[in-house]
Design an enzyme around this catalytic site. Structure first.
Site, PDB file in Angstrom:
ATOM      1  N   GLU A  43     139.230  -6.295  87.640  1.00 24.81           N
ATOM      2  CA  GLU A  43     140.575  -6.232  87.078  1.00 24.81           C
ATOM      3  C   GLU A  43     140.733  -4.843  86.464  1.00 24.81           C
ATOM      4  O   GLU A  43     139.884  -4.421  85.669  1.00 24.81           O
ATOM      5  CB  GLU A  43     140.741  -7.311  85.999  1.00 24.81           C
ATOM      6  N   ARG A 270     125.379 -13.559  85.115  1.00 27.74           N
ATOM      7  CA  ARG A 270     125.777 -12.198  84.795  1.00 27.74           C
ATOM      8  C   ARG A 270     124.637 -11.474  84.106  1.00 27.74           C
ATOM      9  O   ARG A 270     123.723 -12.080  83.569  1.00 27.74           O
ATOM     10  CB  ARG A 270     127.057 -12.163  83.981  1.00 27.74           C
ATOM     11  N   LYS A 280     134.322  -6.341  78.273  1.00 21.33           N
ATOM     12  CA  LYS A 280     135.333  -5.290  78.234  1.00 21.33           C
ATOM     13  C   LYS A 280     136.154  -5.344  76.944  1.00 21.33           C
ATOM     14  O   LYS A 280     136.536  -4.308  76.411  1.00 21.33           O
ATOM     15  CB  LYS A 280     136.271  -5.430  79.438  1.00 21.33           C
TER      16      LYS A 280
HETATM   17  P1  ATP Z   1     135.128  -9.249  80.763  1.00 20.60           P
HETATM   18  O1  ATP Z   1     134.070  -8.219  80.494  1.00 20.60           O
HETATM   19  O2  ATP Z   1     136.310  -9.047  79.899  1.00 20.60           O
HETATM   20  O3  ATP Z   1     134.571 -10.633  80.792  1.00 20.60           O
HETATM   21  P2  ATP Z   1     134.957  -8.964  83.573  1.00 20.60           P
HETATM   22  O4  ATP Z   1     133.780  -8.090  83.362  1.00 20.60           O
HETATM   23  O5  ATP Z   1     134.812 -10.310  84.136  1.00 20.60           O
HETATM   24  O6  ATP Z   1     135.727  -9.026  82.212  1.00 20.60           O
HETATM   25  P3  ATP Z   1     136.258  -8.113  86.002  1.00 20.60           P
HETATM   26  O7  ATP Z   1     136.943  -6.829  86.234  1.00 20.60           O
HETATM   27  O8  ATP Z   1     136.984  -9.339  86.338  1.00 20.60           O
HETATM   28  O9  ATP Z   1     135.940  -8.121  84.466  1.00 20.60           O
HETATM   29  O10 ATP Z   1     134.852  -8.102  86.743  1.00 20.60           O
HETATM   30  C1  ATP Z   1     134.756  -7.789  88.110  1.00 20.60           C
HETATM   31  C2  ATP Z   1     133.565  -8.451  88.730  1.00 20.60           C
HETATM   32  O11 ATP Z   1     132.375  -8.048  88.064  1.00 20.60           O
HETATM   33  C3  ATP Z   1     133.639  -9.950  88.624  1.00 20.60           C
HETATM   34  O12 ATP Z   1     133.296 -10.496  89.872  1.00 20.60           O
HETATM   35  C4  ATP Z   1     132.638 -10.305  87.590  1.00 20.60           C
HETATM   36  O13 ATP Z   1     132.093 -11.550  87.825  1.00 20.60           O
HETATM   37  C5  ATP Z   1     131.613  -9.177  87.717  1.00 20.60           C
HETATM   38  N1  ATP Z   1     130.944  -8.950  86.441  1.00 20.60           N
HETATM   39  C6  ATP Z   1     131.521  -8.680  85.255  1.00 20.60           C
HETATM   40  N2  ATP Z   1     130.616  -8.591  84.288  1.00 20.60           N
HETATM   41  C7  ATP Z   1     129.402  -8.801  84.853  1.00 20.60           C
HETATM   42  C8  ATP Z   1     128.044  -8.843  84.371  1.00 20.60           C
HETATM   43  N3  ATP Z   1     127.756  -8.644  83.098  1.00 20.60           N
HETATM   44  N4  ATP Z   1     127.067  -9.094  85.274  1.00 20.60           N
HETATM   45  C9  ATP Z   1     127.346  -9.271  86.563  1.00 20.60           C
HETATM   46  N5  ATP Z   1     128.585  -9.252  87.079  1.00 20.60           N
HETATM   47  C10 ATP Z   1     129.612  -9.025  86.242  1.00 20.60           C
END
Ligand code: ATP
Ligand code: MG
Length: 567
Positions: A43, A270, A280
């Site tokens: 996003e 994650r 974020k």
């Molecule tokens: P937030 O940090 O606010 O929870 P987000 O990191 O999920 O938001 P996105 O831009 O939706 O933000 O993430 C893009 C992709 O990266 C998604 O498929 C998400 O699952 C993956 N992703 C995000 N954070 C992690 C993480 N810590 N480890 C592995 N994959 C991640």
């Protein structure tokens, strides 16, 4: 859940994680005719961090391993928090990480028309309805786990009426937030996501790509699986928090006439790292409240921050690869990441001398104006790195920490009456020190032994320490940032219920000093990482090569942790 292939005696075996196994099983069963298509769907509401890197490498490498495709798709369904500047930054970060999307970038906003049409299809099939209750009421009626849901009074509105209202919603007849389109699934489902989830809300917010064309914006759940289907994604990999959404992902796709095979979702844990926050929302707060200089501050776990800090993309990928893909959440020690970075630089970084907290040392028996060029090794780990000439004079900079008037026990560095080696140069013996009114040492006086040129004594005399130094008349000035953890706690924000990650912020995470560098460091390129002898690896700033960031220290703290765990 790993699988060993060809694990006969003496034969190399390949171990597949459960995601790779899932894809392989599909291929063997011919589910998608051998086709593998993945995507990375950020996003555009912030910068990428190292958690995203895990998802990026998983999705891109998975496709590559099968000769498949992987696209970058911006999940841009929420104009309130998104911005085009993040789109550009994400693309740059992906390129820096070394992955290349299989074609032009995709945007969920490109599918707003198709999503809208599909919503009308669901309405016509009696599978979606317009609810004119407010968001709080809808949310309260969802109930909770073990708590029944309450059906909306609008649930059984006839399709024709829903269709008329939905079109009016689109055309601006109603206020923001006054109505929602909901899927009609099951208000008593154990899975909360199936309790008539919202598909559309009204928001009069211009979008960075569709401007004011739409005031209806799809929710994540309504956009995501459908975007996958439109693009022809086969394997939609996301993080565990979406596991409960999977039933909804499938339900929507089951109801629609899809242009291609029906994609499927699977979830992995994650990435979490000690002393680090990968949310974020929290990262944005750090930036907005000025705790760091920006998203690209070298203390940030963002791709840009890590890059500024001197973390190579190859080390990030090696780390991500090493921790692997798992089905349960865990936290990885930050020292493991640092050890990958250290190992990388140990092989290739040039060795240089720099004094980050300078203290003057004057050699009282040095012939005035005399300069000796000493030979110093550029990298003992790399036979091809060769040597360089470093100027040595009677006016030097040494580290403040390397001299003490009143040494504590087991202090082997310089103190009055003690002889030490100045690396690659001479033995020197401290004779006296100049102290200011506050009792601070401002200058050390020493004598040198001309017979020790090159750093060894012809009579076999031993010294207990070897120190780095920089010739004062030749020194290059630089700013050096040394770092401590951004968060003092191993698990920021954990403990009691009210504790927030920011409560664990380290107020002293950065120490900035004016350093003195040997002349060879005048030629360092922006972004280049060098080893400052005895101090660690330091990265020249990507924008200004006279600013250095301490990348990692020299000591292998990961190895120490492993030893402690074993004992
Ligand atoms: P937030 O940090 O606010 O929870 P987000 O990191 O999920 O938001 P996105 O831009 O939706 O933000 O993430 C893009 C992709 O990266 C998604 O498929 C998400 O699952 C993956 N992703 C995000 N954070 C992690 C993480 N810590 N480890 C592995 N994959 C991640
Ligand atoms: Mg997300």
């Amino acid at each position: 859940m790993s699988d060993e292939v060809g694990s006969e005696e003496g034969e190399a075996f390949e171990s597949l994680d459960f995601i790779r196994e899932w894809v392989r099983n599909d291929n063997e069963a011919g589910t998608y005719g051998g086709r593998v298509q993945t995507r990375f769907p950020p996003e555009p509401n912030g910068f990428l961090h190292i958690g995203h890197a895990k998802s990026i490498f998983l999705n891109f490498r998975l496709a590559e391993e099968h000769g498949g495709t992987c696209f970058l798709r911006f999940d841009d369904t929420n104009p309130e928090t998104e911005d085009i500047s993040y789109v550009d930054a994400i693309k740059q970060d992906l390129a820096w990480l070394g992955v290349t999307p299989s074609g032009p970038d995709k945007f969920a906003s490109d599918y707003f028309g198709q999503l809208y049409d599909w919503a009308e299809d669901l309405i016509n099939k009696g599978l979606a309805y317009v609810d004119d209750q407010d968001a709080e009421t809808i949310s309260a009626q969802r109930g909770g786990f073990g708590q029944p849901g309450v059906e909306s009074p609008n649930r059984d509105r006839p399709p024709e009426e829903n269709l008329g209202l939905f079109r009016q919603m689109r055309d601006g007849a109603f206020d923001d937030g006054s109505m929602a389109l909901r899927a009609k699934i099951d208000m008593q489902s154990d899975n909360m996501w199936l309790r008539d989830p919202v598909m559309y809300r009204i928001r009069r917010v211009p979008h960075h790509r569709t401007d004011s064309q739409w005031i209806l914006y799809p929710t994540y759940d309504w956009a995501h699986g459908q975007s996958d289907a439109i693009e022809g994604v086969t394997h939609s990999v996301c993080t565990l928090e979406f596991a409960d959404h999977r039933a909804l992902y499938d339900w929507f796709l089951d109801q629609l006439d899809l242009p291609s095979d029906q994609p499927r979702q699977n979830e992995f844990a994650r990435l979490n790292i000690t002393h680090t926050v990968l949310s974020k929302r929290v990262l944005r707060t750090l930036v907005e409240e000025g705790h760091v200089d920006g998203w690209d501050d070298a203390r940030m776990p963002t791709i840009r921050g890590l890059r500024r800090r001197g973390y190579p993309a190859a080390a990030i990928e090696a780390f991500v690869e090493r921790i692997g893909v798992a089905k349960t959440n865990s936290v990885v020690e930050v020292e493991l990441l640092e050890s990958f970075v250290r190992t990388h630089h140990n092989k290739s970084a040039l060795r240089r001398m720099a004094v980050v907290k300078p203290l003057k040392l004057t050699i009282t028996n040095w012939p005035e104006g005399h300069v000796v060029m000493v030979d110093a090794n550029n990298n003992p780990e790399d036979p091809d790195a060769g040597t360089r000439q470093v100027p040595f004079t009677g006016e030097l900079w040494i580290e403040q920490d390397d001299f003490k008037l009143d040494p504590p026990p087991k202090y082997y560095r310089l103190t009055p009456g003690r002889e030490v080696r100045l690396r690659s140069a001479f033995f020197v013996t401290a004779t006296d020190a100049v102290v200011d009114d506050d009792g601070n040492v401002i200058e050390v006086l020493a004598t040198y032994d001309p017979a020790t040129e090159g750093g060894s004594s012809p009579d076999g005399r031993k010294v207990k320490s070897t120190m780095h130094w920089v010739s004062a008349p030749h020194a290059v000035d630089a700013t050096v940032h040394s770092y401590d953890r951004l968060f003092t706690a191993e698990h920021p924000g954990s403990g009691d219920e009210d504790r927030q990650p920011l409560d664990d912020l380290n107020p002293a995470s950065r120490e900035t000093t004016q350093a003195k560098l040997e002349p060879a460091l005048a030629d360092v390129a922006p972004g280049q990482v060098v080893q400052f002898e005895r101090l660690g690896y330091f990265a020249a700033d990507v924008d200004d090569a006279r600013v250095f960031h301490r990348t990692v220290g020299l000591r292998d703290e990961w190895a120490n942790i492993q030893k402690r765990k074993k004992s």
